[in-house]
Design a protein around this motif. Structure first.
Motif, PDB file in Angstrom:
ATOM      1  N   LEU A 109       3.643   1.021  16.711  1.00 41.10           N
ATOM      2  CA  LEU A 109       4.673   0.543  15.797  1.00 41.10           C
ATOM      3  C   LEU A 109       5.936   0.176  16.563  1.00 41.10           C
ATOM      4  O   LEU A 109       6.607  -0.815  16.246  1.00 41.10           O
ATOM      5  CB  LEU A 109       4.968   1.613  14.741  1.00 41.10           C
ATOM      6  N   ALA A 110       6.260   0.986  17.582  1.00 42.08           N
ATOM      7  CA  ALA A 110       7.446   0.692  18.386  1.00 42.08           C
ATOM      8  C   ALA A 110       7.291  -0.636  19.122  1.00 42.08           C
ATOM      9  O   ALA A 110       8.273  -1.359  19.331  1.00 42.08           O
ATOM     10  CB  ALA A 110       7.692   1.822  19.381  1.00 42.08           C
ATOM     11  N   ARG A 111       6.055  -0.995  19.494  1.00 46.44           N
ATOM     12  CA  ARG A 111       5.821  -2.256  20.195  1.00 46.44           C
ATOM     13  C   ARG A 111       5.582  -3.408  19.218  1.00 46.44           C
ATOM     14  O   ARG A 111       5.351  -4.541  19.645  1.00 46.44           O
ATOM     15  CB  ARG A 111       4.592  -2.133  21.115  1.00 46.44           C
ATOM     16  N   ARG A 112       5.598  -3.079  17.912  1.00 47.13           N
ATOM     17  CA  ARG A 112       5.350  -4.074  16.863  1.00 47.13           C
ATOM     18  C   ARG A 112       3.959  -4.699  16.996  1.00 47.13           C
ATOM     19  O   ARG A 112       3.756  -5.875  16.667  1.00 47.13           O
ATOM     20  CB  ARG A 112       6.413  -5.176  16.879  1.00 47.13           C
ATOM     21  N   ASP A 113       3.012  -3.886  17.447  1.00 46.06           N
ATOM     22  CA  ASP A 113       1.635  -4.353  17.581  1.00 46.06           C
ATOM     23  C   ASP A 113       0.923  -4.121  16.250  1.00 46.06           C
ATOM     24  O   ASP A 113       0.107  -3.208  16.095  1.00 46.06           O
ATOM     25  CB  ASP A 113       0.940  -3.607  18.718  1.00 46.06           C
ATOM     26  N   LEU A 114       1.228  -4.968  15.265  1.00 45.04           N
ATOM     27  CA  LEU A 114       0.696  -4.791  13.925  1.00 45.04           C
ATOM     28  C   LEU A 114      -0.816  -4.997  13.831  1.00 45.04           C
ATOM     29  O   LEU A 114      -1.482  -4.262  13.087  1.00 45.04           O
ATOM     30  CB  LEU A 114       1.430  -5.724  12.957  1.00 45.04           C
ATOM     31  N   PRO A 115      -1.408  -5.958  14.541  1.00 41.42           N
ATOM     32  CA  PRO A 115      -2.869  -6.077  14.466  1.00 41.42           C
ATOM     33  C   PRO A 115      -3.579  -4.803  14.903  1.00 41.42           C
ATOM     34  O   PRO A 115      -4.556  -4.387  14.275  1.00 41.42           O
ATOM     35  CB  PRO A 115      -3.155  -7.252  15.408  1.00 41.42           C
ATOM     36  N   ALA A 116      -3.103  -4.190  15.992  1.00 41.46           N
ATOM     37  CA  ALA A 116      -3.722  -2.947  16.461  1.00 41.46           C
ATOM     38  C   ALA A 116      -3.532  -1.833  15.435  1.00 41.46           C
ATOM     39  O   ALA A 116      -4.434  -1.002  15.220  1.00 41.46           O
ATOM     40  CB  ALA A 116      -3.137  -2.544  17.810  1.00 41.46           C
ATOM     41  N   LEU A 117      -2.366  -1.803  14.788  1.00 45.70           N
ATOM     42  CA  LEU A 117      -2.109  -0.779  13.769  1.00 45.70           C
ATOM     43  C   LEU A 117      -3.031  -0.955  12.572  1.00 45.70           C
ATOM     44  O   LEU A 117      -3.551   0.020  12.019  1.00 45.70           O
ATOM     45  CB  LEU A 117      -0.640  -0.837  13.320  1.00 45.70           C
ATOM     46  N   ARG A 118      -3.229  -2.207  12.152  1.00 45.37           N
ATOM     47  CA  ARG A 118      -4.124  -2.436  11.019  1.00 45.37           C
ATOM     48  C   ARG A 118      -5.537  -1.969  11.342  1.00 45.37           C
ATOM     49  O   ARG A 118      -6.247  -1.422  10.492  1.00 45.37           O
ATOM     50  CB  ARG A 118      -4.132  -3.925  10.651  1.00 45.37           C
ATOM     51  N   VAL A 130      -6.460  -0.653   7.275  1.00 44.79           N
ATOM     52  CA  VAL A 130      -5.794  -1.222   6.092  1.00 44.79           C
ATOM     53  C   VAL A 130      -5.507  -2.688   6.348  1.00 44.79           C
ATOM     54  O   VAL A 130      -5.565  -3.175   7.485  1.00 44.79           O
ATOM     55  CB  VAL A 130      -4.476  -0.466   5.774  1.00 44.79           C
ATOM     56  N   ASP A 131      -5.174  -3.400   5.273  1.00 47.53           N
ATOM     57  CA  ASP A 131      -4.815  -4.807   5.432  1.00 47.53           C
ATOM     58  C   ASP A 131      -3.313  -4.932   5.685  1.00 47.53           C
ATOM     59  O   ASP A 131      -2.587  -3.934   5.738  1.00 47.53           O
ATOM     60  CB  ASP A 131      -5.244  -5.617   4.209  1.00 47.53           C
ATOM     61  N   ALA A 132      -2.849  -6.164   5.827  1.00 46.45           N
ATOM     62  CA  ALA A 132      -1.449  -6.406   6.189  1.00 46.45           C
ATOM     63  C   ALA A 132      -0.485  -5.898   5.120  1.00 46.45           C
ATOM     64  O   ALA A 132       0.570  -5.318   5.425  1.00 46.45           O
ATOM     65  CB  ALA A 132      -1.232  -7.898   6.447  1.00 46.45           C
ATOM     66  N   ASP A 133      -0.822  -6.108   3.830  1.00 46.36           N
ATOM     67  CA  ASP A 133       0.078  -5.667   2.765  1.00 46.36           C
ATOM     68  C   ASP A 133       0.198  -4.138   2.742  1.00 46.36           C
ATOM     69  O   ASP A 133       1.309  -3.598   2.585  1.00 46.36           O
ATOM     70  CB  ASP A 133      -0.423  -6.172   1.413  1.00 46.36           C
ATOM     71  N   THR A 142       7.263   0.643   5.300  1.00 50.87           N
ATOM     72  CA  THR A 142       8.434   0.787   4.431  1.00 50.87           C
ATOM     73  C   THR A 142       8.639   2.245   4.041  1.00 50.87           C
ATOM     74  O   THR A 142       9.772   2.748   3.999  1.00 50.87           O
ATOM     75  CB  THR A 142       8.273  -0.085   3.172  1.00 50.87           C
ATOM     76  N   GLU A 143       7.533   2.946   3.757  1.00 46.10           N
ATOM     77  CA  GLU A 143       7.630   4.368   3.423  1.00 46.10           C
ATOM     78  C   GLU A 143       8.164   5.176   4.594  1.00 46.10           C
ATOM     79  O   GLU A 143       8.971   6.086   4.418  1.00 46.10           O
ATOM     80  CB  GLU A 143       6.261   4.885   2.990  1.00 46.10           C
ATOM     81  N   LEU A 144       7.710   4.855   5.791  1.00 40.51           N
ATOM     82  CA  LEU A 144       8.200   5.566   6.970  1.00 40.51           C
ATOM     83  C   LEU A 144       9.698   5.361   7.162  1.00 40.51           C
ATOM     84  O   LEU A 144      10.428   6.287   7.526  1.00 40.51           O
ATOM     85  CB  LEU A 144       7.458   5.107   8.221  1.00 40.51           C
ATOM     86  N   LYS A 145      10.165   4.141   6.924  1.00 42.68           N
ATOM     87  CA  LYS A 145      11.592   3.849   7.099  1.00 42.68           C
ATOM     88  C   LYS A 145      12.458   4.627   6.117  1.00 42.68           C
ATOM     89  O   LYS A 145      13.647   4.842   6.367  1.00 42.68           O
ATOM     90  CB  LYS A 145      11.840   2.347   6.947  1.00 42.68           C
TER      91      LYS A 145
END
Length: 504
Positions: A247-256, A261-264, A271-274
């Motif tokens: 998440l810190a590297r903004r590697d969203l594909p790897a996170l998904r 989960v999907d992108a949404d 958002t919940e974490l923030k």
């Protein structure tokens, strides 16, 4: 008939002199506050100077006018004799007796209902330092509550046993200002003489304290505790917390991919974490934690028992410069100058005596606490015995208020760690057979164990029945006290528990 007239009345009253106010405040100052006060006096009073070593022998100072040195501490390893105490100056012998109205307040603070566990959040207010005027002694405490006081207050009402309460306080002391627990649990377990599992069990309870997420050992654990409270912790969120570096590297594909989960959904999870608080302790007042310097050292004595020593590094060593006093006194011409010199001399002499008496009193109180809690030092936290201010005060023939001032913001270094002297005080419940008192927290633990066994026995115990069982085992306790302990443990009444038991 209403009118005016003059009357002469004679009465008695207790007058608190500025010197006595100063002595009382000196007693309750921490070593850091004391050092700051001494620095101010050195700047203000030209007749005071630090004792940097042995007197030079040139007549500039007299040894009796010096504050306690390391040698003075050496002489106090054993309890001072009664003759020595009675030989002290009458003004300094009662130096720390109570200010008007404080006796009743201290008595109420220490008494309470049998079994009430005193929280350190209450004790810490006794030594805030500050000015030396009479108004300051009566000034209410308006400072912000610190995170540690907030946690200590919750630990006092969490229903811990005496040993677990001591463990909780040790864990709280290891918590930083951000709310994170710093320190290895195994090291704390070894130091307190208990199993690691017990430390972890106490920490689990502490994780339920407010603010949510406090005393976590890492950022993912802190966020996890907050998500659990919101009922939003699931396998996908657990995977996200395990991979915060992505998440810190903004590697969203790897996170998904790792979260499944999907992108949404991932956007919603981020958002919940923030919305969570990464530093739960940041919202509390108080200055950043300072490194604790112990006032007293306790070491095993090769001959047996314990060796109690004052920490010479925290003892201000002051003396009054007699030579300079003679010079300025001889050169004073006006009455104002003579009065100023006399005031400085009296203040310097009194401060030296006050510091000496403060050191002796701290050592005397600490020695008695060590004697009372010998089993804890030898065998571990499980053997921490019930102890009150009055017990110590009666043993050393002082008033509870004096003991309260001495033990506030004073720390002792022991083989089991560094503790505030207030740590060693726990409430007690009297024995019905005249035997030893029982720790109030141990009684709470016993009540909880009895109720926990109800499901296995199939017999729901009423508060009256719990009182009978405890009385049969030698614990003298009232029904209202049992009810108070049960409510503090968040245990329903016997009627509610019976319904729950029938419901399966």
């Amino acid at each position: 008939m209403i009118g005016q007239r003059l009357e002469v009345r004679q009465g008695q009253g207790l007058v608190i002199t500025p010197q006595l106010q100063q002595a009382i405040k000196l007693l309750q100052l921490s070593n850091l506050e004391l050092e700051a006060f001494v620095e101010g006096e050195l700047e203000r009073n030209p007749l005071l100077q630090r004792d940097e070593g042995d007197p030079s022998g040139d007549g500039s100072a007299e040894p009796p006018e010096t504050a306690p040195s390391s040698d003075a501490a050496e002489l106090q390893f054993t309890e001072p004799s009664g003759e020595a105490e009675r030989a002290m100056d009458a003004r300094t012998e009662d130096l720390y007796d109570d200010a008007p109205g404080e006796r009743d307040a201290e008595r109420k603070r220490d008494a309470g209902e049998a079994g009430e566990q005193p929280g350190l959040s209450d004790w810490s207010r006794a030594g805030n330092g500050g000015g030396m005027d009479g108004e300051d002694m009566e000034r209410p405490d308006t400072r912000d509550v610190t995170l540690w006081e907030h946690l200590q207050a919750q630990a006092s009402s969490a229903g811990f046993s005496a040993a677990d309460h001591a463990i909780a306080l040790t864990l709280i002391d290891a918590t930083d200002e951000g709310g994170y627990l710093r320190g290895e649990l195994q090291e704390i377990a070894d130091r307190l003489g208990v199993d690691l599992e017990r430390i972890e069990a106490v920490l689990t309870v502490c994780h339920g304290f407010e603010p949510t997420g406090v005393m976590a050992r890492s950022a993912p654990e802190c966020l996890k505790l907050q998500l659990i409270e919101r009922n939003r912790f699931d396998p996908a969120m657990a995977a996200l917390l395990d991979n915060l570096e992505l998440l810190a590297r903004r590697d969203l594909p790897a996170l998904r991919k790792v979260c499944g989960v999907d992108a949404d959904d991932l956007t919603d999870m981020i958002t919940e974490l923030k919305a969570l608080t990464p530093r739960p302790g940041a919202g509390f007042g108080g200055e950043p934690a300072q490194t604790v310097v112990p006032d007293v050292h306790v070491r095993p004595d090769p001959a047996g028992g314990w060796r109690v020593e004052l920490n010479s590094e925290t003892l201000p060593r002051l003396l009054m410069d007699k030579r300079y006093h003679g010079v300025v006194a001889a050169g004073a011409r006006s009455e104002t100058e003579k009065a100023y010199v006399a005031e400085c001399a009296a203040q310097a002499s009194w401060l030296v005596k006050s510091l000496d008496q403060r050191a002796k009193t701290i050592l005397k109180v600490a020695s008695e606490i060590v004697r009372q809690q010998d089993a804890f030092l030898a065998f571990g936290v499980e053997f921490l015995r019930p102890l009150t201010l009055k017990t110590v005060a009666d043993a050393i023939e002082m008033h509870e208020s004096t003991v309260s001032r001495v033990t506030s913001n004073k720390y002792v270094a022991t083989p089991r760690g560094v503790f505030e002297l207030k740590f060693f005080f726990t409430a007690a419940i009297q024995s019905s057979d005249g035997g030893a008192s029982h720790s109030a927290e141990a009684v709470r633990h016993r009540i909880k164990a009895m109720i926990d066994n109800e499901a296995a026995d199939g017999d729901v115990l009423s508060d009256d029945r719990i009182v009978e069982i405890l009385n049969e085992t030698g614990i003298d306790i009232a029904r209202r006290t049992v009810a108070k302990y049960r409510e503090a443990l968040r245990i329903p009444s016997s009627v509610q528990r019976r319904r729950l038991l029938k419901a399966g």
